[in-house]
Design a protein around this motif. Structure first.
Motif, short mmCIF file in Angstrom:
data_model
loop_
_atom_site.label_atom_id
_atom_site.label_comp_id
_atom_site.label_asym_id
_atom_site.label_seq_id
_atom_site.Cartn_x
_atom_site.Cartn_y
_atom_site.Cartn_z
N GLN A 1 -22.37 28.41 19.41
CA GLN A 1 -20.96 28.03 19.52
C GLN A 1 -20.74 27.04 20.66
O GLN A 1 -21.47 27.03 21.66
N GLY A 2 -19.72 26.23 20.53
CA GLY A 2 -19.27 25.38 21.63
C GLY A 2 -20.23 24.27 22.01
O GLY A 2 -20.23 23.82 23.15
N VAL A 3 -21.07 23.84 21.07
CA VAL A 3 -22.01 22.76 21.37
C VAL A 3 -21.44 21.44 20.86
O VAL A 3 -21.04 21.34 19.69
N GLU A 4 -21.40 20.45 21.72
CA GLU A 4 -20.94 19.13 21.30
C GLU A 4 -22.14 18.31 20.85
O GLU A 4 -23.19 18.32 21.49
N GLY A 5 -21.99 17.63 19.74
CA GLY A 5 -23.09 16.82 19.22
C GLY A 5 -24.09 17.69 18.46
O GLY A 5 -23.72 18.71 17.86
N GLU A 6 -25.34 17.28 18.49
CA GLU A 6 -26.36 18.01 17.74
C GLU A 6 -26.65 19.37 18.37
O GLU A 6 -26.64 19.51 19.59
N ILE A 7 -26.92 20.36 17.53
CA ILE A 7 -27.24 21.69 18.02
C ILE A 7 -28.67 21.68 18.54
O ILE A 7 -29.59 21.23 17.85
N SER B 1 -25.18 29.91 27.01
CA SER B 1 -24.22 30.15 28.09
C SER B 1 -24.67 31.26 29.02
O SER B 1 -23.99 31.56 30.01
#
Length: 311
Positions: free
Chosen positions: A294-300, A184
């Motif tokens: 934090q706040g990741v959608e799906g795979e990191i 971010s």
């Protein structure tokens, strides 16, 4: 003041060696020591913290460093109930060969010739440098488990990660609040042809260099040569330079279409203008930074469990 990672300071002179041990390249290690020490103007006392590697070649390297830096005092800490090494007296260092330096040979008697016993030749005595002059302070701990080597390696790895995390903490907002994840934060955009690249610790094929650099911890360095690239880059160095390191960063992405590195770093812009070289070493971003995004959608990003451990 607490452990080192809680009060980090910008050093006056720094070189990024790029490895946690110097066993693979002791020659470059000595070159780095010479380079950093050359900027010491003797205006204040200097405390030199040497490595804990004091066996085999490590001891020989230590003797080289003592000869090179000419200290006024040496503090030698022994290990409880285990004679690891001889006391580093000036006489011992004078006579013992190092890894790259020779020790003074003790004079031997000449063979008896027909003319009777010969005296020492004057060149053998007067031509040699005298023994180094320093005071040895020998500390012998009286409690068990002092200086147990195996545990130090584990602790040093933890402390190294804490130092990296403390450094990355400078990217966060000074106001107390939620920690901003690295993805971010706004990175700097660095053109391929503005900086030279070098992987320190291993050979990487030019076709794979971007895979190696992506998501890596890098030293932000300044080489004396001007970067002159006729193409859009990347610019690859064939040898590892011994040069000033101005700080560190993370290459958090590589834009192959626009020929840009995306770099996160707390190094101030006035210093970044001097950076013209990125050095990638065998120092990894702490796992918790990658796993705890934090706040990741799906795979990191950059994290996988699909890995073949037999490779």
């Amino acid at each position: 003041p607490g452990p080192p990672f809680t009060h980090q300071q910008t050093p006056r002179k720094m070189v990024y060696y790029g490895q946690t041990s110097c066993e693979q390249d002791t020659e470059r290690y000595l070159d780095v020591v010479k380079y950093v020490f050359s900027s010491y103007k003797k205006e204040v006392p200097l405390v030199i913290n040497t490595m804990g590697w004091v066996k085999g070649e490590g001891l020989l390297l230590l003797i080289d460093i003592i000869r090179l830096l000419l200290p006024t005092h040496i503090v030698q800490m022994d290990v409880y109930d285990w004679k690891a090494m001889a006391p580093l007296t000036p006489e011992y260092v004078h006579l013992t060969p190092g890894l790259y330096t020779k020790g003074k040979q003790q004079p031997r008697g000449k063979q008896m010739g027909t003319g009777g016993a010969e005296t020492w030749s004057s060149s053998e005595v007067e031509g040699d440098a005298s023994a180094p002059q320093y005071k040895l302070l020998y500390v012998h701990p009286e409690f068990p488990r002092a200086g147990v080597a195996g545990e130090a390696r584990v602790h040093s790895g933890i402390l190294r990660d804490m130092s990296l995390l403390g450094y990355l903490g400078q990217l966060q907002c000074p106001d107390l609040g939620a920690v901003i994840p690295l993805h971010s934060l706004v990175p700097y955009q660095v053109p391929f042809n503005a900086v030279a690249l070098r992987v320190i610790h291993t050979d990487v094929a030019p076709t794979n260099i971007m895979y190696a650099v992506n998501a890596s911890w890098v030293g932000l360095c300044r080489i004396p040569e001007e970067i002159r690239c006729q193409t859009e880059g990347p610019v690859l160095l064939t040898q590892t330079p011994v040069c000033d390191c101005l700080g560190f960063g993370i290459v958090r992405g590589v834009d192959m279409e626009r020929k840009l590195y995306h770099v996160l770093t707390p190094v101030p812009p006035e210093s970044l203008r001097l950076v013209n070289c990125l050095l990638l070493g065998n120092v990894a971003i702490p796992n918790c930074v990658l796993v705890g995004q934090q706040g990741v959608e799906g795979e990191i990003p950059y994290v996988t469990s699909d890995y073949n451990y037999s490779i």
